[in-house]
Each structure stands twice: as C-alpha cells, then as structure tokens.
Design a protein around this motif. Structure first.
Motif, PDB file in Angstrom:
ATOM      1  N   LYS A 119       0.968  -1.231  -0.136  1.00  0.00           N
ATOM      2  CA  LYS A 119       0.098  -0.085   0.162  1.00  0.00           C
ATOM      3  C   LYS A 119       0.949   1.208   0.162  1.00  0.00           C
ATOM      4  CE  LYS A 119      -3.637   2.508   2.738  1.00  0.00           C
ATOM      5  NZ  LYS A 119      -4.304   2.397   3.920  1.00  0.00           N
ATOM      6  N   GLU A 120       1.977   1.447   0.798  1.00  0.00           N
ATOM      7  CA  GLU A 120       2.716   2.443   1.052  1.00  0.00           C
ATOM      8  C   GLU A 120       3.685   2.717  -0.366  1.00  0.00           C
ATOM      9  OE1 GLU A 120       1.464   0.887   5.086  1.00  0.00           O
ATOM     10  OE2 GLU A 120       2.413   0.146   3.320  1.00  0.00           O
ATOM     11  N   ALA A 121       4.038   1.607  -0.788  1.00  0.00           N
ATOM     12  CA  ALA A 121       4.767   1.554  -2.107  1.00  0.00           C
ATOM     13  C   ALA A 121       3.775   2.137  -3.306  1.00  0.00           C
ATOM     14  CB  ALA A 121       5.313   0.274  -2.233  1.00  0.00           C
ATOM     15  N   ILE A 122       2.792   1.796  -3.353  1.00  0.00           N
ATOM     16  CA  ILE A 122       1.902   2.348  -4.666  1.00  0.00           C
ATOM     17  C   ILE A 122       1.870   3.568  -4.381  1.00  0.00           C
ATOM     18  CG2 ILE A 122      -0.375   2.515  -5.338  1.00  0.00           C
ATOM     19  CD1 ILE A 122      -0.564  -0.702  -4.727  1.00  0.00           C
ATOM     20  N   ALA A 123       1.616   3.992  -3.051  1.00  0.00           N
ATOM     21  CA  ALA A 123       1.406   5.732  -3.014  1.00  0.00           C
ATOM     22  C   ALA A 123       2.893   6.450  -3.306  1.00  0.00           C
ATOM     23  CB  ALA A 123       1.125   6.042  -1.367  1.00  0.00           C
ATOM     24  N   LEU A 124       3.995   5.716  -2.726  1.00  0.00           N
ATOM     25  CA  LEU A 124       5.357   6.711  -3.145  1.00  0.00           C
ATOM     26  C   LEU A 124       5.613   6.386  -4.703  1.00  0.00           C
ATOM     27  CD1 LEU A 124       7.954   7.766  -2.400  1.00  0.00           C
ATOM     28  CD2 LEU A 124       8.765   5.452  -1.725  1.00  0.00           C
TER      29      LEU A 124
END
Length: 443
Positions: free
Chosen positions: A334-339
């Motif tokens: 989830k955090e990787a997609i946002a970044l």
C-alpha cells in the motif's frame, strides 16, 4: 538501448555529467559506474517513520538528488524511505528476477530499465501490482504506458524518464561547408526520412572543412533511425522477426549509405576517441537524445559554446528510459503504491528534470521545464524543451523483446563495424551480424 561492456551507455553519459554537479541537460536514470553494487538511504529530514519503504534502483535516478525522498518523508512522517542502489543493470536485473521468481527478497518498489521491460511484462507480469488500477494512466505518454502493459491489460510499471531524439549539429562547420545553418530549415530538409539526412551528409562532404566528417558513425544513424520505427526485432506476439523487419531493413540501409561513403568519422560511441572527436570538432552532426546534450557540452568544451545547435530529427524517435513497479512480494504494498505514484507524478518528474535533466514521460510537465541557461547558450539558444517534447509526443509504440539488446549489439558492433571499419561489403556485414544474432538466440 545500446550497451557496452554490459553497462548502459546512457549511464556512462550520466555519470560523466553528474560528476560535473552543474545540473546540465544531460542524463537519464541508469548505471552510475562500471562496478558492483551498493546501498543508500533517502537521508536528510526523514528516517523516523514507523514504516520503511525500500526502493531498488540501478544507478542515479535523481529522486534523492532532487530532494524528493526528504520531501515525501516530511509530508508523511510515518514513512522512512530507503533506496538500495545497484550500479550495473547486468547485476541489478538478474538479481531482481531471481527475487521476483522466488516471491521474496524484493524491494517494495523496483526500477525497470527499458531494455528489461518486455521481459518483465512477458514473464513477470503476475508478480507486479497492476498500477493501472491505482493511477490515471492518461498522465503518461501512450507509447510509454504500452511498453509496460501486459497482454491482459495490466500496467506493471509507471514511466519515469524517456529519451526523445534530435539532431545536434555544428553550425560553424555547416557554414564552412556552404550548407544551411538554420535549425528549422535543416529540420525541414530531412523531415520524415533518414535517407534525406544522409543526402545532406553527401552535400556536406563536397565542401567539408579539412579533417571533418558529417556524422560520428554509421551505428549512430542505425540506432537513431530504428528508434523511430514501429517494427524492430520482435512482433507483438513475441516472435523474433529481426531478419524480416521493415524497420531493421530501413535503418540498416541508411547506415550502409553512411558506412560505405566518406561521411563517417568511424567512431564507436562513448569510447575515448569519440570523446576526442567532440573536442576536436571531427564530425558535424550526431543523433542526440535529450540526455546527451550535457555530454556533448562537457566533451566539446567551452570553446564550442554557440557553435552547436539542435534541429528536429528526421523522425520522432526514442533512446532510453525507465519505469518503477511494485512487486507483490513487497512487505509494504500500500505504502509503495502511494510512493511510486507520487515519485512519477508530473510535478515530481519536473523537479527531477530541474536537477538531473531526465526528460519526463508525463506531457503535462513539459510547459514547466526549463533547461539550464548555460546549456541553452551552448546550443545557440535552441528551443530545447520544445524540440524534445514535440518528438516525445509522436514517438511510435514499439515492440521490444527479451533479446532486444544483444540482437542490437550484434548488428551494430559486429555487422556495421565490419563494413565501416574493416571495409567489408554490406552483404558480408549482414552475414556477420546474422551469425552473431543466431548465436545470441541459440539457433
């Protein structure tokens, strides 16, 4: 994209220019040197977040250098970014493949070089998150998205930089040869056909200044021409068609016109004699993607300021570019997609251009791009952003294959060099290239 000593040529360009620390319009994101691997963190103001998002890259992508990691961590105090850098693509990609196939050990975000994107799409598509469901894909150039889209419509990578093509030329040498020097009129003279560019070369050689040639190499012409062809070495179904490809035939024929004439300086790109050719004004033109401008500026030296200019290439073409994707095996999806979305957004791509001059793959960023004043002055106040953005918007969708790079190297470094440097006939050069390609393909 071409390789030499199994290291990205585009990266060699970047490492030279980056070392200048001047922010010239110069390099794409790839290998930083010729050696092993290393690691690095986002650094700076972040680093205290509860979740560490890792991003695996090869060489210098410009995110850290442009301050994007620090900016993101300030906006998201719960996130720490760690960048793991491998300097060579021939080390980075096999390592990444192994981890993808194992389903563990990947970074949360993995960079993918254009030469590897087809393999990723065809063999690793199910191991990456479909980012098409997470972004507005219309932000990116259609042909850039197409390169990272699987047969069933999954977008596995978001475009970072691209390498739109132009022709850089010495207007002082053109003037001495009695040729047109105006960039717009020159572009019109060879528009639509690389053979027209070759015809200008023939005119140049009639009154060429002593010791000069029209172009640096026949391979340069081949690669530039092929960069604008829809059909290359593979068809859309993944079948090898290099020996039947109309694009290869057109590009080979243009290169042979150069190789069998007196208009080539016969220099292998990125070798030391090629660098010296810039310094000594040994050739009047070179096909140049946006990231090469800084290299030309650095190698030509201060005395060449205002003598170089930039015209549109005969056809819109691309050399270089990368993507970032999110492996399903990552720990913080989830955090990787946002970044990943944030790093490749138009605003951030413009910031990387401002620091590293990697040309964006997001057209909405183009109006805000400003090359360094020193670079614009060096290239005779040419409208650099306009020239390269016009090319970027009309580059055709090209099909790449798993063995694209070694096939290309066999043709240029074996076939074309046999003709250009050893005096073989075009038929003999093609025969030598064919043998080399068959070895590459295990035939």
């Amino acid at each position: 994209m071409r390789t030499t000593a199994r290291t990205s040529r585009r990266a060699m360009t970047f490492s030279v220019v980056a070392a200048l620390a001047t922010g010239l319009l110069a390099g794409c994101a790839t290998d930083a040197d010729d050696g092993g691997s290393g690691g690095g963190s986002g650094g700076g103001a972040g680093g205290k977040g509860g979740t560490t998002v890792t991003i695996g890259t090869f060489g210098v992508f410009g995110y850290k250098q442009a301050g994007l990691y620090d900016e993101y961590m300030k906006l998201h105090p719960d996130i720490t970014i760690k960048e793991n850098v491998t300097t060579r693509t021939d080390v980075y990609w096999p390592k990444t493949l192994t981890r993808l196939q194992a389903g563990s050990g990947t970074d949360d975000i993995q960079a993918i070089e254009i030469g590897n994107i087809t393999e990723a799409v065809q063999t690793q598509g199910d191991r990456f998150v479909d980012l098409g469901k997470e972004v507005d894909a219309s932000q990116w150039l259609d042909w850039k998205n197409a390169q990272a889209t699987t047969a069933d419509g999954k977008l596995i990578g978001l475009g970072t930089d691209i390498g739109p093509m132009a022709i850089c030329y010495r207007k002082d040498l053109f003037e001495k040869a009695g040729l047109e020097t105006d960039r717009t009129k020159l572009g019109a003279m060879w528009k639509g056909d690389w053979n027209k560019y070759v015809d200008v070369g023939k005119q140049y050689m009639k009154k060429a200044p002593d010791g000069t040639k029209f172009v640096d190499s026949a391979s340069s012409v081949y690669n530039a021409a092929l960069g604008g062809e829809k059909e290359r070495y593979y068809d859309k179904d993944g079948k090898v068609i290099w020996d039947k490809s109309s694009g290869v035939k057109t590009s080979w024929n243009a290169a042979m016109e150069v190789a069998t004439s007196d208009m080539s300086a016969k220099l292998k790109q990125f070798d030391k004699p090629w660098d010296q050719g810039f310094a000594n004004a040994k050739f009047a033109t070179v096909a140049c993607p946006a990231w090469m401008l800084g290299y030309i500026q650095e190698k030509s030296g201060k005395s060449a300021e205002g003598k170089w200019d930039v015209a549109a290439a005969p056809t819109a073409a691309n050399w270089g570019g990368s993507f970032i994707g999110v492996p399903k095996a990552g720990k913080h999806q989830k955090e990787a997609i946002a970044l990943a979305k944030w790093l490749t957004a138009p605003e951030q791509q413009a910031k990387v251009f401002g620091k590293q001059a990697s040309f964006p793959s997001t057209p909405s960023a183009y109006d805000s791009l400003e090359p360094q004043a020193a670079t614009t002055k060096f290239f005779s106040d040419a409208p650099l952003t306009q020239t390269f953005s016009d090319s970027a918007k009309t580059i055709p969708v090209q099909v790449f294959g798993v063995k694209d790079q070694p096939i290309n190297t066999a043709i240029t470094d074996t076939g074309i060099l046999q003709v250009e440097q050893k005096g073989k006939s075009p038929a003999q050069g093609w025969e030598a290239a064919t043998k080399e390609v068959k070895d590459v393909l295990g035939q």
